[in-house]
Design an enzyme around this catalytic site. Sequence first.
Site, PDB file in Angstrom:
ATOM      1  CD  GLU A 149      -4.330  -0.485   5.995  1.00 23.34           C
ATOM      2  OE1 GLU A 149      -4.037  -1.801   6.651  1.00 23.34           O
ATOM      3  OE2 GLU A 149      -4.776  -0.506   4.850  1.00 23.34           O
ATOM      4  CD  GLU A 151      -9.629  -3.056   7.112  1.00 28.22           C
ATOM      5  OE1 GLU A 151      -8.761  -4.054   6.685  1.00 28.22           O
ATOM      6  OE2 GLU A 151      -9.140  -2.129   6.437  1.00 28.22           O
TER       7      GLU A 151
END
Length: 995
Positions: A431, A507
């Site tokens: 991220e 994820e």
Amino acid sequence: MTPAPHSTHRSHRAGLAPTAGVLPPRAWFDSNAPRLSLNGAWRFHHAPAVAAAPDGCWEPDYDDAGWGHLTVPSHWQLAGYGRPAYTNVRYPFPLDAPNVPDENPTGDYRLTFRPPPEWAGRPAVLRFDGVDSSFRVWLNGAELGSATGSRLPAEFDVTDVLRPGTDNVLAVRVQQWSAGSYLEDQDMWWLSGIFRDVTLLARPAGGVPDIFVHAGYDAATGAGTLRVDVDGTSDRAGDGDDGDSAPAARVVVPELDIDVPAGETVTVPTVRPWSAESPQLYDGEVVTAAERVPVRIGFRTVAIEDGVLTVNGRRVLLRGINRHEFHPDRGRAVTEQDMLDDVLLMKRHNVNAVRTSHYPPHPHFLDLCDQYGLYVIDECDLETHGYVFEKWEGNPSDDPVWRESYLDRMARMVERDKNHPSIIMWSLGNEAGAGANLVAMYEWARQRDPSRPIHYEGDHTTVCSDVYSRMYADHAEVEAIGRRIEEPLDDPVLDAARRAKPFVLCEYAHAMGNGPGGLLEYQRLFEMYERCQGGFVWEWIDHGLRTRDSSGREFYAYGGDFGEELHDGNFVIDGLVFPDRTPSPGLIELKKIIEPVRIDLDPDAGTLRVTNLHEVADTGRYAWEWVIEAAGAPAAWGTLKLDPVAPGRAVTSPLTALIPQVDEIPDGAGEVWLTVRAVLAADAAWADAGHEVAWGQGRLRAPAPRRPAVVAGAARMDPPSVGGARFDATTGRLVRLGDLDLEGPRLDIWRAPTDNDSAQAAANAAAWRRKGFHRMHHRTEGIDVAADGDALVVRTRVAPAAEAFALLAIYRWTAVGDAAVRLELDVVPDGPWPDLPLPRLGLRLAIPAHLGLVRWFGPGPGEAYPDIRQAARVGNHGATVDALQTPYVFPQENGHRIDVRHATLTDASTGAGLEVVGDPVFGLTARRWTTEDLDAARHHHELHPREHVFVTLDVAQHGIGSASCGPGELPRYRLRAAPARFAVVLRRLAGTGRG
């Protein structure tokens, strides 16, 4: 040799140089050279700001007698210096890169130690394996340098300042915030200090400065190739100096009859390859005249072939988890035992892969992954989530002044960990958006180590990733990606390149609180579409810090419990294991769904089908145990004789040929189930023989429908009664059954919202509260005796204040014995119902607190919900009311047992109590506090037993989903307001004495 992107000069912008005075990065290894651990009790001083830190405390004669002590490794906040703080995205300091606030907590460490006198005249290196977030170091008053990169090693040459045989003073100044903190905005506690090992290494002249093991496997021939490079140190310094040549070294692997010079490639005609299923390691050594370095060699080749990720030529299906390093008392200062506990738990729950979110782990963890067999995505210590999520300008990922820091972090990870066969991919970080610095990291890593693909999720164009990685894509999108029909990119060239890459969910299935739901449907997609190569559940462990309240009661703390200025609450409590590493129901469910062997029983067809989902192992490692249970009692059992099934193959066999007893159960035996289990036939490194890996169940016989006879004319109105049952004259609620006092039952639609219910993405809980689902009002419209005199009929309306919609509930009570009644419940929605799912639909009642022993026949032993039920097997089960509770760190709906046929709640000493029989099934929840108590609590220790056991008998519950960070429940698991009919029998059990 590709130079590592390393330098010790100051960046052209102050504060941005990642290191100063640090040696070039190299592999982490042991050797026979002497070493001295500097772990232990250090003198420690904590200051709220750098300006308040003691000046000159690095000088050897500085008087630190007034300082406290702090264990290394550890975090100072967990020792009472400052407080922990948790944020997921937001930086807990102003965004003013690369600057940090004046209020920068600073820890000064001092240690006096004495190296052995025989180290005199030898080179020596001081290594720090992890310091958060930046530090400067002095030895005997001489400054050695500084470093950032909290989860990365830093080594300093101390040859000229070390004084063997006498006292040396090591001083370290650690700052909580630094320029590096802008690159470390991971979803975890902000914790500071020297939290990994500190070691002094004697480095013999002519020793082994660095090694790079290249061990490949040719799946077509079965041959292995081995080359071990031994590198000098200065030839990778990146400063243009040719430096010293590498020492003369040999590579010795006795088991393979290898004894060759370092750097020479040798082919071994036949080797056993390394994989997660069969982690074959060969012990060797790199030997010079001055040093011997043990190496553990795993022959394996990772490749992307025709858009599919393969290991040793076989498609890999990643049954993975994301793992933070965490312990409830020590934070990220984990021990070797903690790491082993994690690996063994993962292996025992069928996990085969780990993403090291979001930083490289302690290197010993990777040793364990090599040894026990886990595929690893090794992730760089890099995240700028606050910039990405908040869309702030100036994301370091695309700012050239940060390029050196990005490359430094990548190099320190790759060089440290490059010799681990378990690592099948490097990850640039997490991220951090997109940008030129990430591309530079990718290009450097591809050149330095072309043997491994590179992963990065943050740039969906996959310019800097060899796989297409996503987070929390829902099932429909995963299927579209599997079929290669996902939404195209604007650039057709990039789009074509991305479609040719394997897909990984780095994820998915957010394991926060009760959940995650939907795992089965994901797994079926992974197995159906070759491109979909699995994923990594978020995440492994709840990050609850063990603490105590003002009364001394222990609980696990999360964000906000330490008075943080900013925090993200319990979003850090999102693991498959509780903080103490107890497996949660989510992990038990995951184990079942990702079984490497699938056992399908089809009693109607009379077949047993075994599907081997292993990549390389056949099923010869398993023993096959079976048991037939009639009404929950074992009736026959034994061991199957099954020929080994090859990997990727399935075999179907007639049941009667394997188990003749399936036709021998007499009529009237009740519900009959066959269970077949695959257990380890012999001890494995990670579990003993008999450990269950997989299981399957099939119902051989359903019981004949039977409804108890109604006692004719048993209903009365004055007072309202049915046989031995008594009812409240005003409300019509059951208040007594025989001599058992109870309260209820009455219609109930509320559950304490789960984290997934409460998520902003799902918005279920907020909408439920707006519509008053948690505060329903009950009005009795009438109590009558049926015309035949057999039934008492109670008509009610259940609705929230300020709303016009309601549920009309009609209770029909009939006597089926002296102390037994049958309840038929009809529920019909009335009025303009909102387009919302119901939390649950059921009946709530209260019984005396001493009825604390629960036994039931149905799925179990653990909790189960509509979309979380694969791990529950049908049988007889029992537990105390207390043991039925799942102690989620943040209290929420839990403990539901699904599809119960019959259950008893009794006094453990007398056997007296209540029996509930379904017609045909019901959901069961029993707890010592109300749903409202559970809803109001914010920590488990805030729940206090009341004077009753509160029982809910459910018609149905709404699904769980994964909306706390991901998709909500699938449509088929949504509980809509619709007409429903439900029936149970309640029977008073006399037992052996007063109940």
